[in-house]
Design a protein around this motif. Structure first.
Motif, PDB file in Angstrom:
ATOM      1  N   ALA A 296     -49.680  23.965   6.189  1.00  0.00           N
ATOM      2  CA  ALA A 296     -48.363  24.469   5.803  1.00  0.00           C
ATOM      3  C   ALA A 296     -48.147  24.282   4.304  1.00  0.00           C
ATOM      4  N   GLY A 297     -48.603  23.136   3.769  1.00  0.00           N
ATOM      5  CA  GLY A 297     -48.496  22.904   2.334  1.00  0.00           C
ATOM      6  C   GLY A 297     -49.256  23.956   1.546  1.00  0.00           C
ATOM      7  N   LEU A 298     -50.451  24.282   2.014  1.00  0.00           N
ATOM      8  CA  LEU A 298     -51.240  25.309   1.344  1.00  0.00           C
ATOM      9  C   LEU A 298     -50.521  26.659   1.418  1.00  0.00           C
ATOM     10  N   GLY A 299     -49.905  26.952   2.573  1.00  0.00           N
ATOM     11  CA  GLY A 299     -49.160  28.194   2.704  1.00  0.00           C
ATOM     12  C   GLY A 299     -48.015  28.271   1.709  1.00  0.00           C
ATOM     13  N   LEU A 300     -47.306  27.156   1.507  1.00  0.00           N
ATOM     14  CA  LEU A 300     -46.186  27.137   0.565  1.00  0.00           C
ATOM     15  C   LEU A 300     -46.671  27.242  -0.881  1.00  0.00           C
ATOM     16  N   LYS A 301     -47.869  26.787  -1.124  1.00  0.00           N
ATOM     17  CA  LYS A 301     -48.452  26.966  -2.459  1.00  0.00           C
ATOM     18  C   LYS A 301     -48.612  28.452  -2.754  1.00  0.00           C
ATOM     19  N   TYR A 302     -49.066  29.214  -1.759  1.00  0.00           N
ATOM     20  CA  TYR A 302     -49.219  30.657  -1.934  1.00  0.00           C
ATOM     21  C   TYR A 302     -47.855  31.346  -2.008  1.00  0.00           C
ATOM     22  N   MET A 303     -46.879  30.826  -1.266  1.00  0.00           N
ATOM     23  CA  MET A 303     -45.545  31.423  -1.295  1.00  0.00           C
ATOM     24  C   MET A 303     -44.838  31.152  -2.625  1.00  0.00           C
ATOM     25  N   ASN A 304     -45.125  29.968  -3.222  1.00  0.00           N
ATOM     26  CA  ASN A 304     -44.569  29.587  -4.533  1.00  0.00           C
ATOM     27  C   ASN A 304     -43.043  29.760  -4.562  1.00  0.00           C
ATOM     28  N   ASP A 305     -42.389  29.250  -3.509  1.00  0.00           N
ATOM     29  CA  ASP A 305     -40.939  29.415  -3.379  1.00  0.00           C
ATOM     30  C   ASP A 305     -40.237  28.104  -3.741  1.00  0.00           C
ATOM     31  N   PRO A 306     -39.342  28.127  -4.732  1.00  0.00           N
ATOM     32  CA  PRO A 306     -38.662  26.887  -5.152  1.00  0.00           C
ATOM     33  C   PRO A 306     -37.855  26.217  -4.041  1.00  0.00           C
ATOM     34  N   SER A 307     -37.401  26.991  -3.046  1.00  0.00           N
ATOM     35  CA  SER A 307     -36.598  26.395  -1.976  1.00  0.00           C
ATOM     36  C   SER A 307     -37.401  25.423  -1.122  1.00  0.00           C
ATOM     37  N   SER A 308     -38.712  25.432  -1.264  1.00  0.00           N
ATOM     38  CA  SER A 308     -39.545  24.554  -0.443  1.00  0.00           C
ATOM     39  C   SER A 308     -39.826  23.208  -1.108  1.00  0.00           C
ATOM     40  N   VAL A 309     -39.311  22.991  -2.337  1.00  0.00           N
ATOM     41  CA  VAL A 309     -39.660  21.767  -3.078  1.00  0.00           C
ATOM     42  C   VAL A 309     -39.238  20.506  -2.332  1.00  0.00           C
ATOM     43  N   MET A 310     -37.968  20.419  -1.921  1.00  0.00           N
ATOM     44  CA  MET A 310     -37.515  19.205  -1.252  1.00  0.00           C
ATOM     45  C   MET A 310     -38.227  18.976   0.077  1.00  0.00           C
ATOM     46  N   PRO A 311     -38.402  20.010   0.925  1.00  0.00           N
ATOM     47  CA  PRO A 311     -39.170  19.798   2.156  1.00  0.00           C
ATOM     48  C   PRO A 311     -40.594  19.318   1.876  1.00  0.00           C
ATOM     49  N   LEU A 312     -41.194  19.802   0.796  1.00  0.00           N
ATOM     50  CA  LEU A 312     -42.543  19.349   0.442  1.00  0.00           C
ATOM     51  C   LEU A 312     -42.539  17.878   0.016  1.00  0.00           C
ATOM     52  N   ILE A 313     -41.528  17.498  -0.753  1.00  0.00           N
ATOM     53  CA  ILE A 313     -41.423  16.089  -1.171  1.00  0.00           C
ATOM     54  C   ILE A 313     -41.351  15.184   0.059  1.00  0.00           C
ATOM     55  N   GLU A 314     -40.546  15.596   1.025  1.00  0.00           N
ATOM     56  CA  GLU A 314     -40.378  14.780   2.233  1.00  0.00           C
ATOM     57  C   GLU A 314     -41.628  14.749   3.096  1.00  0.00           C
ATOM     58  N   ALA A 315     -42.535  15.718   2.886  1.00  0.00           N
ATOM     59  CA  ALA A 315     -43.772  15.759   3.674  1.00  0.00           C
ATOM     60  C   ALA A 315     -44.979  15.232   2.910  1.00  0.00           C
ATOM     61  N   LEU A 316     -44.735  14.689   1.706  1.00  0.00           N
ATOM     62  CA  LEU A 316     -45.851  14.160   0.908  1.00  0.00           C
ATOM     63  C   LEU A 316     -46.598  13.057   1.639  1.00  0.00           C
ATOM     64  N   VAL A 317     -45.859  12.116   2.158  1.00  0.00           N
ATOM     65  CA  VAL A 317     -46.441  10.978   2.877  1.00  0.00           C
ATOM     66  C   VAL A 317     -45.820  10.973   4.271  1.00  0.00           C
ATOM     67  N   THR A 318     -46.659  11.049   5.282  1.00  0.00           N
ATOM     68  CA  THR A 318     -46.165  11.101   6.663  1.00  0.00           C
ATOM     69  C   THR A 318     -46.840  10.024   7.498  1.00  0.00           C
ATOM     70  N   THR A 319     -46.174   9.648   8.570  1.00  0.00           N
ATOM     71  CA  THR A 319     -46.756   8.679   9.500  1.00  0.00           C
ATOM     72  C   THR A 319     -46.993   9.365  10.837  1.00  0.00           C
ATOM     73  N   HIS A 320     -48.051   8.934  11.494  1.00  0.00           N
ATOM     74  CA  HIS A 320     -48.448   9.557  12.750  1.00  0.00           C
ATOM     75  C   HIS A 320     -48.905   8.487  13.735  1.00  0.00           C
ATOM     76  N   ILE A 321     -48.655   8.753  15.010  1.00  0.00           N
ATOM     77  CA  ILE A 321     -49.174   7.903  16.072  1.00  0.00           C
ATOM     78  C   ILE A 321     -50.473   8.525  16.561  1.00  0.00           C
ATOM     79  N   VAL A 322     -51.570   7.753  16.535  1.00  0.00           N
ATOM     80  CA  VAL A 322     -52.871   8.289  16.929  1.00  0.00           C
ATOM     81  C   VAL A 322     -53.429   7.504  18.107  1.00  0.00           C
ATOM     82  N   GLU A 323     -54.230   8.186  18.922  1.00  0.00           N
ATOM     83  CA  GLU A 323     -54.942   7.552  20.018  1.00  0.00           C
ATOM     84  C   GLU A 323     -56.192   6.890  19.447  1.00  0.00           C
ATOM     85  N   LEU A 324     -56.499   5.692  19.938  1.00  0.00           N
ATOM     86  CA  LEU A 324     -57.673   4.965  19.480  1.00  0.00           C
ATOM     87  C   LEU A 324     -58.786   5.070  20.502  1.00  0.00           C
ATOM     88  N   ALA A 325     -59.954   5.496  20.056  1.00  0.00           N
ATOM     89  CA  ALA A 325     -61.098   5.621  20.955  1.00  0.00           C
ATOM     90  C   ALA A 325     -61.890   4.324  20.958  1.00  0.00           C
TER      91      ALA A 325
END
Length: 409
Positions: A296-325
């Protein structure tokens, strides 16, 4: 015995007995002539003639070989013809006969007698209800008339607003067109692997401009395993250019397993960039899948839309729950996440390693999303790496400056 009296009653019975309900069988001859009467049951099987008792009296014998069509009344119609003249032209008698018709499934005749009841008694509630009337605003009105006055139309047995009917009819036409395009596309896709017809198949698909073909092209884009075909479908969808067509390309850019196909999808979307298209990628930033976030970040790079700046900032660092094998020694599980990845692949961001005891099956990990950062740098022209606090401070300063400039203007 109850009998009809007066000219009006006789006219009523004549109207009630329509051509399809006359008290007789009808024999249509091959010569186009007709005989009307009561067919006498055959005395012995295999008889080559048929005897018909005429209404005027007497009988006539007809060769079966001369008969083209035989129209027989059902027993209920014959019974009705016998008993109807015995009912008086009164409310009670006509209601009783209407009920007899209902019990014997003679619907048209029942309606005729019900209408006679309300002629004799305007406020006969049972007859009015049976005819579909309701008492509204001090007057009797048929349900169909009431619905029409309220702006409804009858469509396939249901009352609907004209707008609903229009949508249903459009959907029906679209479904037909979609089916036709799926057949054509299936045939042309088959030609693509043919030595003799590959060029024709390619050209036919590339020439599609009908929005009705979007569903077929989208399905082909999802199911076809050929990268070359994917590129052809993407170009054709971009050429059609409707919202549904562009949405199919966006889905491809987020979900296709082939990197070059995803890049081709983004390149096809770039000339169409708009806040509406960017909104799909912004929504994908909230995914629980780290890979999808980076795509999605790559898609917004191609869109180059200023309205996406804040959503991108909030998605810079994310946390995830992962299954451990399970890994390593018995009784232990571990999970290791590789370092940052980039290069326009739309892969996952960097994650640190993790090792836990055997009782743990899930873990919370932090991801630094490289493609999200790349989009931010491209759109803003500044780079605060993965320092979310600094990015937000910069964004707030930009908003303040814009507000000041607006007041000056």
């Amino acid at each position: 015995m109850k009998v009809y009296r007066g000219f009006a009653a006789l006219m009523f019975l004549a109207c009630a007995l329509t051509a399809s309900q006359l008290p007789a069988d009808i024999i249509v001859l091959k010569s186009q002539g007709q005989i009307q009467g009561e067919i006498v049951p055959a005395r012995e099987p295999g008889e080559t003639t048929m005897v018909v008792k005429l209404e005027s009296g007497g009988s006539v014998t007809v060769e079966k070989s001369q008969i083209k069509t035989l129209i027989s009344q059902n027993p209920a119609e014959k019974e009705y013809a016998k008993i109807a003249p015995g009912y008086a032209d009164t409310v009670a008698a006509q209601w009783e006969l209407a009920e007899w018709c209902r019990e014997h499934s003679l619907n048209a005749l029942r309606t005729a007698h019900l209408e006679r009841v309300v002629e004799l008694d305007t406020d006969h509630k049972e007859a009015r209800a049976a005819l579909g009337y309701s008492h509204t605003d001090g007057k009797w009105i048929r349900q169909d008339q009431l619905m029409k006055e309220r702006g409804f139309v009858l469509f396939k047995g249901k009352w609907m607003m004209p707008q609903e009917v229009e949508l249903l009819e459009k959907k029906s036409k679209d479904n037909v067109a979609d089916g036709e395009w799926k057949k054509k596309l299936k045939m042309w896709r088959g030609w693509l692997v043919s030595r003799d017809r590959a060029r024709q198949g390619h050209d036919n698909i590339a020439a599609i401009k009908d929005p009705a073909a979007v569903g077929a092209l989208s399905a082909a884009l999802e199911s076809d395993g050929s990268r070359e075909n994917h590129l052809l479908f993407i170009e054709t969808l971009a050429q059609i250019g409707t919202g549904d067509a562009l949405k199919a390309i966006i889905d491809c850019s987020l979900e296709d397993g082939d990197k070059e196909t995803r890049i081709s999808a983004l390149e096809a979307l770039a000339p169409q960039r708009s806040p509406e298209l960017a909104s799909y990628y912004i929504a994908a930033l909230h995914s629980k899948d780290n890979v999808r976030i980076n795509r999605a970040g790559l898609g917004l790079k191609y869109m180059n839309d200023p309205s996406s700046v804040m959503p991108l900032i909030e998605a810079l660092v994310t946390t995830h729950i992962v299954e451990l094998a399970p890994a390593g020694n018995p009784g232990q599980t571990s999970a290791t996440f590789g370092g940052p990845t980039g290069g326009g692949s739309g892969g996952g961001g960097g994650m640190g390693g993790l090792s836990v005891g055997a009782k743990s099956t899930k873990a919370r990990v932090t991801a630094h999303n490289e493609e999200v950062l790349s989009a931010l740098v491209t759109i803003t022209g500044v780079n605060y790496s993965f320092d979310v606090a600094n990015w937000k401070a910069w964004y707030a300063s930009q908003k303040r400056s814009a507000a000041v400039n607006a007041r000056r203007d």
